[in-house]
Design a protein around this motif. Structure first.
Motif, PDB file in Angstrom:
ATOM      1  N   GLU A   1       0.844  -1.188   0.000  1.00 23.33           N
ATOM      2  CA  GLU A   1       0.000   0.000   0.000  1.00 23.33           C
ATOM      3  C   GLU A   1       0.884   1.243   0.000  1.00 23.33           C
ATOM      4  O   GLU A   1       1.893   1.289   0.712  1.00 23.33           O
ATOM      5  N   PRO A   2       0.527   2.274  -0.768  1.00 26.72           N
ATOM      6  CA  PRO A   2       1.329   3.505  -0.766  1.00 26.72           C
ATOM      7  C   PRO A   2       1.202   4.248   0.558  1.00 26.72           C
ATOM      8  O   PRO A   2       0.215   4.106   1.274  1.00 26.72           O
ATOM      9  N   ASP A   3       2.205   5.028   0.878  1.00 25.24           N
ATOM     10  CA  ASP A   3       2.231   5.806   2.117  1.00 25.24           C
ATOM     11  C   ASP A   3       1.578   7.166   1.913  1.00 25.24           C
ATOM     12  O   ASP A   3       2.156   8.199   2.211  1.00 25.24           O
ATOM     13  N   HIS A   4       0.370   7.174   1.365  1.00 24.25           N
ATOM     14  CA  HIS A   4      -0.366   8.412   1.105  1.00 24.25           C
ATOM     15  C   HIS A   4       0.478   9.401   0.299  1.00 24.25           C
ATOM     16  O   HIS A   4       0.433  10.598   0.517  1.00 24.25           O
ATOM     17  N   SER A   5       1.267   8.872  -0.608  1.00 23.38           N
ATOM     18  CA  SER A   5       2.099   9.721  -1.461  1.00 23.38           C
ATOM     19  C   SER A   5       1.277  10.266  -2.613  1.00 23.38           C
ATOM     20  O   SER A   5       0.210   9.756  -2.940  1.00 23.38           O
ATOM     21  N   GLU A   6       1.824  11.279  -3.219  1.00 29.03           N
ATOM     22  CA  GLU A   6       1.177  11.797  -4.415  1.00 29.03           C
ATOM     23  C   GLU A   6       1.415  10.828  -5.558  1.00 29.03           C
ATOM     24  O   GLU A   6       2.494  10.273  -5.694  1.00 29.03           O
ATOM     25  N   VAL A   7       0.415  10.632  -6.373  1.00 22.63           N
ATOM     26  CA  VAL A   7       0.570   9.760  -7.529  1.00 22.63           C
ATOM     27  C   VAL A   7       1.242  10.559  -8.651  1.00 22.63           C
ATOM     28  O   VAL A   7       1.064  11.772  -8.751  1.00 22.63           O
ATOM     29  N   PRO A   8       2.009   9.889  -9.521  1.00 21.96           N
ATOM     30  CA  PRO A   8       2.726  10.611 -10.566  1.00 21.96           C
ATOM     31  C   PRO A   8       1.837  11.199 -11.658  1.00 21.96           C
ATOM     32  O   PRO A   8       2.248  12.099 -12.371  1.00 21.96           O
ATOM     33  N   ALA A   9       0.610  10.694 -11.800  1.00 21.15           N
ATOM     34  CA  ALA A   9      -0.335  11.219 -12.796  1.00 21.15           C
ATOM     35  C   ALA A   9      -1.751  10.964 -12.283  1.00 21.15           C
ATOM     36  O   ALA A   9      -1.972  10.108 -11.426  1.00 21.15           O
ATOM     37  N   GLU A  10      -2.713  11.697 -12.829  1.00 20.92           N
ATOM     38  CA  GLU A  10      -4.102  11.553 -12.378  1.00 20.92           C
ATOM     39  C   GLU A  10      -4.633  10.143 -12.591  1.00 20.92           C
ATOM     40  O   GLU A  10      -5.445   9.650 -11.815  1.00 20.92           O
ATOM     41  N   TRP A  11      -4.218   9.501 -13.671  1.00 20.72           N
ATOM     42  CA  TRP A  11      -4.720   8.167 -14.004  1.00 20.72           C
ATOM     43  C   TRP A  11      -4.027   7.055 -13.222  1.00 20.72           C
ATOM     44  O   TRP A  11      -4.438   5.901 -13.303  1.00 20.72           O
ATOM     45  N   TRP A  12      -2.993   7.362 -12.456  1.00 21.56           N
ATOM     46  CA  TRP A  12      -2.214   6.333 -11.764  1.00 21.56           C
ATOM     47  C   TRP A  12      -3.071   5.670 -10.688  1.00 21.56           C
ATOM     48  O   TRP A  12      -3.683   6.337  -9.865  1.00 21.56           O
TER      49      TRP A  12
ATOM     50  N   THR B   1      10.682   0.218 -22.550  1.00 20.99           N
ATOM     51  CA  THR B   1      10.347  -1.195 -22.716  1.00 20.99           C
ATOM     52  C   THR B   1       9.154  -1.561 -21.846  1.00 20.99           C
ATOM     53  O   THR B   1       8.255  -2.288 -22.284  1.00 20.99           O
ATOM     54  N   ILE B   2       9.134  -1.071 -20.611  1.00 16.37           N
ATOM     55  CA  ILE B   2       8.007  -1.328 -19.711  1.00 16.37           C
ATOM     56  C   ILE B   2       6.728  -0.730 -20.291  1.00 16.37           C
ATOM     57  O   ILE B   2       5.677  -1.369 -20.319  1.00 16.37           O
ATOM     58  N   ARG B   3       6.815   0.496 -20.796  1.00 16.65           N
ATOM     59  CA  ARG B   3       5.644   1.180 -21.356  1.00 16.65           C
ATOM     60  C   ARG B   3       5.093   0.434 -22.576  1.00 16.65           C
ATOM     61  O   ARG B   3       3.888   0.400 -22.799  1.00 16.65           O
ATOM     62  N   ALA B   4       5.980  -0.191 -23.360  1.00 17.01           N
ATOM     63  CA  ALA B   4       5.562  -0.859 -24.591  1.00 17.01           C
ATOM     64  C   ALA B   4       5.128  -2.311 -24.378  1.00 17.01           C
ATOM     65  O   ALA B   4       4.637  -2.943 -25.316  1.00 17.01           O
ATOM     66  N   ASP B   5       5.273  -2.834 -23.181  1.00 15.27           N
ATOM     67  CA  ASP B   5       4.919  -4.231 -22.906  1.00 15.27           C
ATOM     68  C   ASP B   5       3.394  -4.381 -22.913  1.00 15.27           C
ATOM     69  O   ASP B   5       2.698  -3.786 -22.087  1.00 15.27           O
ATOM     70  N   PRO B   6       2.849  -5.190 -23.828  1.00 24.04           N
ATOM     71  CA  PRO B   6       1.395  -5.339 -23.908  1.00 24.04           C
ATOM     72  C   PRO B   6       0.779  -6.055 -22.705  1.00 24.04           C
ATOM     73  O   PRO B   6      -0.428  -5.950 -22.478  1.00 24.04           O
ATOM     74  N   ALA B   7       1.591  -6.754 -21.901  1.00 22.43           N
ATOM     75  CA  ALA B   7       1.058  -7.445 -20.727  1.00 22.43           C
ATOM     76  C   ALA B   7       0.826  -6.479 -19.565  1.00 22.43           C
ATOM     77  O   ALA B   7       0.174  -6.833 -18.583  1.00 22.43           O
ATOM     78  N   LEU B   8       1.354  -5.266 -19.671  1.00 22.48           N
ATOM     79  CA  LEU B   8       1.209  -4.274 -18.603  1.00 22.48           C
ATOM     80  C   LEU B   8       0.142  -3.247 -19.004  1.00 22.48           C
ATOM     81  O   LEU B   8      -0.285  -3.196 -20.154  1.00 22.48           O
ATOM     82  N   CYS B   9      -0.245  -2.400 -18.088  1.00 24.84           N
ATOM     83  CA  CYS B   9      -1.384  -1.495 -18.327  1.00 24.84           C
ATOM     84  C   CYS B   9      -1.012  -0.189 -19.039  1.00 24.84           C
ATOM     85  O   CYS B   9      -1.895   0.600 -19.344  1.00 24.84           O
ATOM     86  N   PHE B  10       0.250   0.054 -19.341  1.00 25.45           N
ATOM     87  CA  PHE B  10       0.659   1.371 -19.805  1.00 25.45           C
ATOM     88  C   PHE B  10       0.344   1.675 -21.260  1.00 25.45           C
ATOM     89  O   PHE B  10       0.306   2.829 -21.657  1.00 25.45           O
ATOM     90  N   LEU B  11       0.097   0.673 -22.087  1.00 21.72           N
ATOM     91  CA  LEU B  11      -0.265   0.926 -23.493  1.00 21.72           C
ATOM     92  C   LEU B  11      -1.635   1.573 -23.610  1.00 21.72           C
ATOM     93  O   LEU B  11      -1.917   2.298 -24.560  1.00 21.72           O
ATOM     94  N   GLU B  12      -2.490   1.308 -22.629  1.00 24.62           N
ATOM     95  CA  GLU B  12      -3.842   1.886 -22.653  1.00 24.62           C
ATOM     96  C   GLU B  12      -3.756   3.378 -22.487  1.00 24.62           C
ATOM     97  O   GLU B  12      -4.530   4.146 -22.916  1.00 24.62           O
TER      98      GLU B  12
END
Length: 160
Positions: free
Chosen positions: A116-127, A149-160
Motif C-alpha cells: 500500500e502507498p504511504d499516502h504519497s502523491e501519484v505521478p499522474a491523475e490516471w495512476w 520497454t516497460i511502457r511498450a509491454d502489452p502485458a502491462l497497463c501502460f499501453l492503454e
C-alpha cells in the motif's frame, strides 16, 4: 549488504542457488555516500577461506582493465542495491507468480503482493493500483530504468 551478496552468489554443495534466510530485507537501511552511518551487519554463512569457486574465479585476476575496475568501484553500491532490491521484489512481491511474468501473462491475471502507498502523491491523475502493479512487474521483467520497454509491454497497463 556484503553478507547478503555473498550468500546470494555462493553456490550450494549441489550447485543450486540457495534460498536466503535471516536477511533483514529492505527494512535494513543502506548507507549512502562516503560517510554513511555504520549499520550493524548480519553474519554471513560465507567463509572466504573455504570458497574453492572464488579461487577459481578470482575477480582480481578476471578484471584486469583498470578503467573497468574504477567504473565498478564508482558504481558498485548502486548496482548492489539494485541486486538486493530485485531479489526482494522477486521473493516478497512477485513470489510464485514469477514464471507467469516471464510467460507474458497479462498483469491483471497475476496475483502479486503490492504494498500500500504511504499516502504519497501519484505521478499522474490516471495512476492507480494497476499502474503500481504493472510498474513492479515491469521492473522485475525488464530491469531498472527500462521505462520505454516497460511502457511498450502489452502485458502491462501502460499501453492503454
Amino acid at each position: 549488504m556484503k553478507g547478503f551478496i555473498w550468500d546470494l552468489i555462493t553456490p550450494t554443495e549441489d550447485g543450486q542457488t540457495r534460498e536466503l534466510q535471516n536477511h533483514l530485507g529492505l527494512s535494513a537501511p543502506v548507507p549512502r555516500g562516503r560517510k554513511g552511518k555504520k549499520v550493524k551487519t548480519q553474519t554471513s554463512s560465507f567463509d572466504i577461506q573455504k570458497a574453492e569457486w572464488l579461487r577459481k574465479y578470482n575477480p582480481e585476476q578476471l578484471l584486469q582493465d583498470e578503467g573497468y575496475k574504477k567504473h565498478i568501484k564508482h558504481h558498485c553500491n548502486k548496482v548492489l542495491l539494485r541486486v538486493r532490491m530485485l531479489y526482494y521484489l522477486k521473493q516478497e512481491v512477485i513470489g510464485s507468480e514469477c514464471q507467469k511474468v516471464f510467460d507474458g501473462v497479462d498483469a491483471s491475471d497475476i496475483d502479486v503482493s503490492v504494498p500500500e502507498p504511504d499516502h504519497s502523491e501519484v505521478p499522474a491523475e490516471w495512476w492507480d493500483f494497476d499502474a503500481d502493479k504493472s510498474l513492479l512487474i515491469g521492473v522485475f521483467k525488464h530491469g531498472y530504468e527500462k521505462y520505454n520497454t516497460i511502457r511498450a509491454d502489452p502485458a502491462l497497463c501502460f499501453l492503454e
